[in-house]
Design a protein around this motif. Sequence first.
Motif, PDB file in Angstrom:
ATOM      1  N   ARG A 154       0.760  -1.244  -0.303  1.00 51.54           N
ATOM      2  CA  ARG A 154       0.053   0.090   0.104  1.00 51.54           C
ATOM      3  C   ARG A 154       0.793   1.068  -0.081  1.00 51.54           C
ATOM      4  NH1 ARG A 154      -2.487  -0.982   4.370  1.00 51.54           N
ATOM      5  NH2 ARG A 154      -4.415  -2.141   3.354  1.00 51.54           N
ATOM      6  N   PHE A 155       1.871   1.420   0.855  1.00 51.44           N
ATOM      7  CA  PHE A 155       2.774   2.391   0.579  1.00 51.44           C
ATOM      8  C   PHE A 155       3.306   2.836  -0.493  1.00 51.44           C
ATOM      9  CE2 PHE A 155       7.625   3.117   1.328  1.00 51.44           C
ATOM     10  CZ  PHE A 155       7.493   4.469   1.775  1.00 51.44           C
ATOM     11  N   CYS A 156       3.854   1.692  -1.265  1.00 50.52           N
ATOM     12  CA  CYS A 156       4.384   1.770  -2.535  1.00 50.52           C
ATOM     13  C   CYS A 156       3.331   2.394  -3.570  1.00 50.52           C
ATOM     14  CB  CYS A 156       4.882   0.443  -3.207  1.00 50.52           C
ATOM     15  SG  CYS A 156       6.585  -0.015  -2.455  1.00 50.52           S
ATOM     16  N   ARG A 157       2.136   1.861  -3.443  1.00 51.11           N
ATOM     17  CA  ARG A 157       0.950   2.554  -4.310  1.00 51.11           C
ATOM     18  C   ARG A 157       0.783   4.017  -3.941  1.00 51.11           C
ATOM     19  NH1 ARG A 157      -2.896  -0.950  -2.713  1.00 51.11           N
ATOM     20  NH2 ARG A 157      -4.085   0.647  -1.457  1.00 51.11           N
ATOM     21  N   ASP A 158       0.603   4.262  -2.639  1.00 52.22           N
ATOM     22  CA  ASP A 158       0.443   5.755  -2.256  1.00 52.22           C
ATOM     23  C   ASP A 158       1.557   6.547  -2.830  1.00 52.22           C
ATOM     24  OD1 ASP A 158      -1.796   4.914  -1.220  1.00 52.22           O
ATOM     25  OD2 ASP A 158      -0.932   4.984   0.886  1.00 52.22           O
ATOM     26  N   LEU A 159       2.727   5.889  -2.910  1.00 51.41           N
ATOM     27  CA  LEU A 159       3.915   6.572  -3.091  1.00 51.41           C
ATOM     28  C   LEU A 159       4.018   6.787  -4.973  1.00 51.41           C
ATOM     29  CD1 LEU A 159       6.269   7.880  -1.725  1.00 51.41           C
ATOM     30  CD2 LEU A 159       7.810   5.739  -2.042  1.00 51.41           C
ATOM     31  N   GLY A 160       3.354   6.089  -5.548  1.00 53.45           N
ATOM     32  CA  GLY A 160       3.711   6.092  -7.010  1.00 53.45           C
ATOM     33  C   GLY A 160       4.658   5.356  -7.418  1.00 53.45           C
ATOM     34  N   VAL A 161       5.032   4.312  -6.746  1.00 53.54           N
ATOM     35  CA  VAL A 161       6.298   3.451  -7.037  1.00 53.54           C
ATOM     36  C   VAL A 161       5.796   2.367  -7.483  1.00 53.54           C
ATOM     37  CG1 VAL A 161       8.446   2.484  -6.244  1.00 53.54           C
ATOM     38  CG2 VAL A 161       7.752   4.790  -5.679  1.00 53.54           C
ATOM     39  N   PRO A 162       6.093   1.738  -8.822  1.00 50.19           N
ATOM     40  CA  PRO A 162       5.555   0.484  -8.998  1.00 50.19           C
ATOM     41  C   PRO A 162       6.577  -0.615  -8.490  1.00 50.19           C
ATOM     42  CG  PRO A 162       6.744   1.365 -10.883  1.00 50.19           C
ATOM     43  CD  PRO A 162       6.720   2.363  -9.761  1.00 50.19           C
ATOM     44  N   ILE A 163       5.889  -1.907  -8.033  1.00 55.02           N
ATOM     45  CA  ILE A 163       6.665  -3.164  -7.668  1.00 55.02           C
ATOM     46  C   ILE A 163       6.762  -3.912  -8.910  1.00 55.02           C
ATOM     47  CG2 ILE A 163       6.323  -5.054  -6.121  1.00 55.02           C
ATOM     48  CD1 ILE A 163       4.383  -3.472  -4.318  1.00 55.02           C
ATOM     49  N   VAL A 164       8.101  -4.024  -9.302  1.00 58.34           N
ATOM     50  CA  VAL A 164       8.454  -4.768 -10.427  1.00 58.34           C
ATOM     51  C   VAL A 164       8.458  -6.013 -10.242  1.00 58.34           C
ATOM     52  CG1 VAL A 164      10.359  -4.947 -12.309  1.00 58.34           C
ATOM     53  CG2 VAL A 164       9.652  -2.595 -11.214  1.00 58.34           C
ATOM     54  N   ILE A 193      10.623  -9.378   0.241  1.00 58.81           N
ATOM     55  CA  ILE A 193      12.097  -8.608  -0.751  1.00 58.81           C
ATOM     56  C   ILE A 193      11.040  -8.063  -2.016  1.00 58.81           C
ATOM     57  CG2 ILE A 193      13.942  -9.129  -1.634  1.00 58.81           C
ATOM     58  CD1 ILE A 193      14.195 -11.586  -0.062  1.00 58.81           C
ATOM     59  N   PHE A 194      11.440  -6.874  -2.163  1.00 59.87           N
ATOM     60  CA  PHE A 194      10.743  -5.890  -3.396  1.00 59.87           C
ATOM     61  C   PHE A 194      11.396  -5.593  -4.212  1.00 59.87           C
ATOM     62  CE2 PHE A 194       7.554  -6.699  -0.124  1.00 59.87           C
ATOM     63  CZ  PHE A 194       6.341  -6.552  -0.753  1.00 59.87           C
ATOM     64  N   MET A 195      11.402  -5.535  -5.640  1.00 64.22           N
ATOM     65  CA  MET A 195      12.081  -4.654  -6.432  1.00 64.22           C
ATOM     66  C   MET A 195      11.168  -3.401  -6.956  1.00 64.22           C
ATOM     67  SD  MET A 195      13.897  -5.552 -10.175  1.00 64.22           S
ATOM     68  CE  MET A 195      15.122  -6.612  -9.764  1.00 64.22           C
ATOM     69  N   LEU A 196      11.731  -2.255  -6.628  1.00 64.27           N
ATOM     70  CA  LEU A 196      10.666  -1.363  -7.130  1.00 64.27           C
ATOM     71  C   LEU A 196      11.279  -0.301  -8.455  1.00 64.27           C
ATOM     72  CD1 LEU A 196      10.343   0.343  -3.549  1.00 64.27           C
ATOM     73  CD2 LEU A 196       9.061  -1.437  -4.678  1.00 64.27           C
ATOM     74  N   GLY A 197      10.466   0.137  -9.166  1.00 63.84           N
ATOM     75  CA  GLY A 197      10.691   1.008 -10.435  1.00 63.84           C
ATOM     76  C   GLY A 197      10.485   2.540 -10.193  1.00 63.84           C
ATOM     77  N   LYS A 198      11.009   3.100 -11.176  1.00 65.68           N
ATOM     78  CA  LYS A 198      10.802   4.554 -11.065  1.00 65.68           C
ATOM     79  C   LYS A 198       9.327   4.882 -11.006  1.00 65.68           C
ATOM     80  CE  LYS A 198      15.279   6.180 -12.489  1.00 65.68           C
ATOM     81  NZ  LYS A 198      15.905   6.644 -11.564  1.00 65.68           N
ATOM     82  N   PRO A 199       9.335   6.079 -10.082  1.00 68.03           N
ATOM     83  CA  PRO A 199       7.772   6.603  -9.934  1.00 68.03           C
ATOM     84  C   PRO A 199       7.218   6.918 -11.130  1.00 68.03           C
ATOM     85  CG  PRO A 199       9.558   7.662  -8.324  1.00 68.03           C
ATOM     86  CD  PRO A 199      10.188   6.878  -9.248  1.00 68.03           C
ATOM     87  N   GLY A 200       6.114   6.420 -11.215  1.00 65.42           N
ATOM     88  CA  GLY A 200       5.206   6.649 -12.511  1.00 65.42           C
ATOM     89  C   GLY A 200       5.439   5.578 -13.567  1.00 65.42           C
ATOM     90  N   ALA A 201       6.407   4.818 -13.571  1.00 69.33           N
ATOM     91  CA  ALA A 201       6.640   4.046 -14.554  1.00 69.33           C
ATOM     92  C   ALA A 201       5.858   2.595 -14.629  1.00 69.33           C
ATOM     93  CB  ALA A 201       8.123   3.580 -14.570  1.00 69.33           C
ATOM     94  N   GLN A 202       5.376   2.161 -15.540  1.00 73.06           N
ATOM     95  CA  GLN A 202       4.854   0.776 -15.601  1.00 73.06           C
ATOM     96  C   GLN A 202       5.622  -0.384 -15.321  1.00 73.06           C
ATOM     97  OE1 GLN A 202       1.227   0.889 -15.963  1.00 73.06           O
ATOM     98  NE2 GLN A 202       1.470   3.103 -15.873  1.00 73.06           N
ATOM     99  N   GLY A 203       5.184  -1.097 -14.326  1.00 71.31           N
ATOM    100  CA  GLY A 203       5.983  -2.397 -14.022  1.00 71.31           C
ATOM    101  C   GLY A 203       5.031  -3.317 -13.388  1.00 71.31           C
ATOM    102  N   PRO A 204       4.576  -4.455 -14.078  1.00 72.31           N
ATOM    103  CA  PRO A 204       3.762  -5.282 -13.388  1.00 72.31           C
ATOM    104  C   PRO A 204       4.509  -6.141 -12.322  1.00 72.31           C
ATOM    105  CG  PRO A 204       4.141  -5.941 -15.471  1.00 72.31           C
ATOM    106  CD  PRO A 204       4.770  -4.732 -15.421  1.00 72.31           C
ATOM    107  N   ALA A 205       3.581  -6.364 -11.079  1.00 75.39           N
ATOM    108  CA  ALA A 205       4.431  -7.065 -10.201  1.00 75.39           C
ATOM    109  C   ALA A 205       4.310  -8.580 -10.572  1.00 75.39           C
ATOM    110  CB  ALA A 205       3.560  -6.801  -8.696  1.00 75.39           C
ATOM    111  N   SER A 206       5.450  -9.334 -10.135  1.00 74.18           N
ATOM    112  CA  SER A 206       5.739 -10.973 -10.474  1.00 74.18           C
ATOM    113  C   SER A 206       5.901 -11.426  -9.158  1.00 74.18           C
ATOM    114  CB  SER A 206       6.406 -10.708 -11.550  1.00 74.18           C
ATOM    115  OG  SER A 206       7.697 -10.220 -11.358  1.00 74.18           O
TER     116      SER A 206
END
Length: 206
Positions: A154-164, A193-206
């Motif tokens: 939820r924190f990542c979603r609110d921050l606008g950071v995609p979970i890659v 363990i999470f890999m995060l991408g640039k804010p606003g970038a598209q990156g489907p979680a896997s």
Amino acid sequence: MRFDLQVIASWIEPGSRVLDLGCRTGSLLNHLRREKGTLGTGIEIDEKAAGEAIAKGLSVIHGDIYEEIGDYPDNAFDYVILSQTLQQVYDPAMLIREMLRVGSRCIVSFPNFTHIRNRLQMFFTGRAPVSRELPYQWYDSPNIRVIPITDFRRFCRDLGVPIVREVAISTHHHDTRGRVITLLPNLLAAFGIFMLGKPGAQGPAS
């Protein structure tokens, strides 16, 4: 090497530029240099641990991650890693934004506070849980926040950071062996363990 670090290492592409925040004695950086030919840099606030890393021939700065990360230019690294330190960070949003400023991807791992052992300990004793993953009493802990896996998403979603990419694991703090948890990770996993991408970038979680 700890199991969570083995998972992180498996995500790193060969020849990458890597910054490890809170690298301790440099076991991850040393492994990546040896096995994947990475160009690694570490920052470690503990002078003795930093000295051990430097003695291995690693490029490690003895300093505070908040102060040192600001000196790096944008996109200086392919990966910026924060392993089992997020729970001790004063401003997680600021630090993750800085990690994604200087790196294309950031990788974060942390103990899952809502693991079933912690829940049962709180339920039956009414006291703050103490475990191998969270081994401190409330009054002497360096941990200033508790992080459930669900809340971090939820924190990542609110921050606008995609979970890659993400994985939940069951292992103890210093163990070299563990397993991936796919069923009810917020209840059964010891670490996320999470890999995060640039804010606003598209990156489907896997």
